[in-house]
Design a protein around this motif. Structure first.
Motif, mmCIF file in Angstrom:
data_model
loop_
_atom_site.group_PDB
_atom_site.id
_atom_site.type_symbol
_atom_site.label_atom_id
_atom_site.label_comp_id
_atom_site.label_asym_id
_atom_site.label_seq_id
_atom_site.Cartn_x
_atom_site.Cartn_y
_atom_site.Cartn_z
ATOM 1 N N THR A 103 0.696 -1.546 0.584
ATOM 2 C CA THR A 103 -0.003 -0.451 0.021
ATOM 3 C C THR A 103 0.857 0.925 -0.155
ATOM 4 O O THR A 103 2.008 1.000 1.103
ATOM 5 C CB THR A 103 -1.027 -0.088 1.249
ATOM 6 N N CYS A 104 0.453 2.198 -1.025
ATOM 7 C CA CYS A 104 0.956 3.604 -1.061
ATOM 8 C C CYS A 104 0.895 4.474 0.393
ATOM 9 O O CYS A 104 -0.028 4.991 0.411
ATOM 10 C CB CYS A 104 1.380 4.048 -2.383
ATOM 11 N N GLU A 105 1.931 4.938 1.147
ATOM 12 C CA GLU A 105 1.675 5.481 2.130
ATOM 13 C C GLU A 105 1.487 7.267 1.682
ATOM 14 O O GLU A 105 0.387 7.745 1.804
ATOM 15 C CB GLU A 105 2.370 5.120 3.408
ATOM 16 N N LYS A 106 2.907 7.535 1.094
ATOM 17 C CA LYS A 106 2.783 9.216 1.132
ATOM 18 C C LYS A 106 4.251 9.029 0.306
ATOM 19 O O LYS A 106 5.657 8.348 -0.116
ATOM 20 C CB LYS A 106 3.441 9.426 2.819
ATOM 21 N N GLY A 107 3.883 10.683 -0.507
ATOM 22 C CA GLY A 107 4.801 10.436 -1.516
ATOM 23 C C GLY A 107 4.045 11.126 -2.998
ATOM 24 O O GLY A 107 4.931 11.000 -3.929
ATOM 25 N N ALA A 108 3.337 9.292 -3.120
ATOM 26 C CA ALA A 108 2.740 9.329 -4.524
ATOM 27 C C ALA A 108 1.441 8.258 -4.473
ATOM 28 O O ALA A 108 1.281 8.038 -3.645
ATOM 29 C CB ALA A 108 4.418 7.753 -4.811
ATOM 30 N N LYS A 109 1.815 8.723 -5.905
ATOM 31 C CA LYS A 109 0.572 7.730 -6.500
ATOM 32 C C LYS A 109 0.150 6.862 -7.260
ATOM 33 O O LYS A 109 0.822 6.587 -8.197
ATOM 34 C CB LYS A 109 -1.164 9.228 -6.784
ATOM 35 N N ARG A 110 -0.191 5.586 -6.603
ATOM 36 C CA ARG A 110 -0.147 4.317 -7.537
ATOM 37 C C ARG A 110 -0.489 4.707 -8.356
ATOM 38 O O ARG A 110 -2.207 4.916 -8.648
ATOM 39 C CB ARG A 110 -0.468 3.375 -6.812
ATOM 40 N N ASN A 111 -1.232 3.937 -9.860
ATOM 41 C CA ASN A 111 -1.267 3.566 -11.319
ATOM 42 C C ASN A 111 -1.959 2.940 -10.999
ATOM 43 O O ASN A 111 -1.911 2.120 -10.379
ATOM 44 C CB ASN A 111 0.331 3.963 -12.043
ATOM 45 N N PHE A 112 -2.739 3.062 -12.412
ATOM 46 C CA PHE A 112 -4.273 2.400 -12.080
ATOM 47 C C PHE A 112 -3.609 1.207 -12.972
ATOM 48 O O PHE A 112 -2.803 1.061 -13.787
ATOM 49 C CB PHE A 112 -5.190 3.180 -12.684
ATOM 50 N N GLU A 113 -4.037 0.090 -12.126
ATOM 51 C CA GLU A 113 -3.402 -1.576 -12.472
ATOM 52 C C GLU A 113 -4.921 -2.620 -13.443
ATOM 53 O O GLU A 113 -5.676 -2.002 -12.131
ATOM 54 C CB GLU A 113 -2.644 -2.334 -11.699
ATOM 55 N N VAL A 114 -4.430 -2.264 -14.783
ATOM 56 C CA VAL A 114 -6.005 -2.937 -15.240
ATOM 57 C C VAL A 114 -6.722 -4.167 -14.294
ATOM 58 O O VAL A 114 -7.426 -4.635 -13.906
ATOM 59 C CB VAL A 114 -5.818 -3.103 -16.683
#
Length: 124
Positions: A103-114
């Motif tokens: 899980t991404c917490e801080k500083g970045a946004k996870r890209n959409f994975e189809v």
């Protein structure tokens, strides 16, 4: 050029091997009480929230690994700290043993994975 390929070295008669300082530092370096410095690859593709740089899955980083106090079914949860390759902003993500993911917490946004779908429940 053949002197580079020598397999045995010359030791003078007065050589004392006990005077050589040896360090027994095997394994990752510790940077604090629960923190280690490790080499890892980005577990998912993400976008830095401060500069917009895309960091793709598989990019190698020197990271700090921290053991959190959280556990899931007696499995420890780890937190990783990396730096953005362009702006050096700190990005934090942690392990998610329940979902077998990160899980991404801080500083970045996870890209959409189809293949994950809308709610992370599959590919529909």
């Amino acid at each position: 050029m053949s002197e580079r390929k020598v397999l045995t070295k010359y030791y003078p008669p007065d050589f004392d091997p006990s005077k050589i300082a040896r360090t027994r530092n095997t394994g990752p370096k510790t940077a604090g009480p629960k923190t280690q410095t490790v080499r890892l690859m980005a577990p998912f593709s993400m976008k830095c929230t401060s500069c917009g740089e895309y960091i793709y899955k598989g990019r190698k980083f020197n990271a700090r690994k921290e053991t959190t106090d959280e556990k899931y079914l007696s499995i420890p949860i780890y937190r990783f700290y990396i730096r953005c390759t362009r702006c050096s902003a700190e990005i934090t993500f942690k392990t998610d043993p329940k979902g077998m993911d990160y899980t991404c917490e801080k500083g970045a946004k996870r890209n959409f994975e189809v293949w994950r779908g809308k709610e992370g429940g599959g590919g529909e």
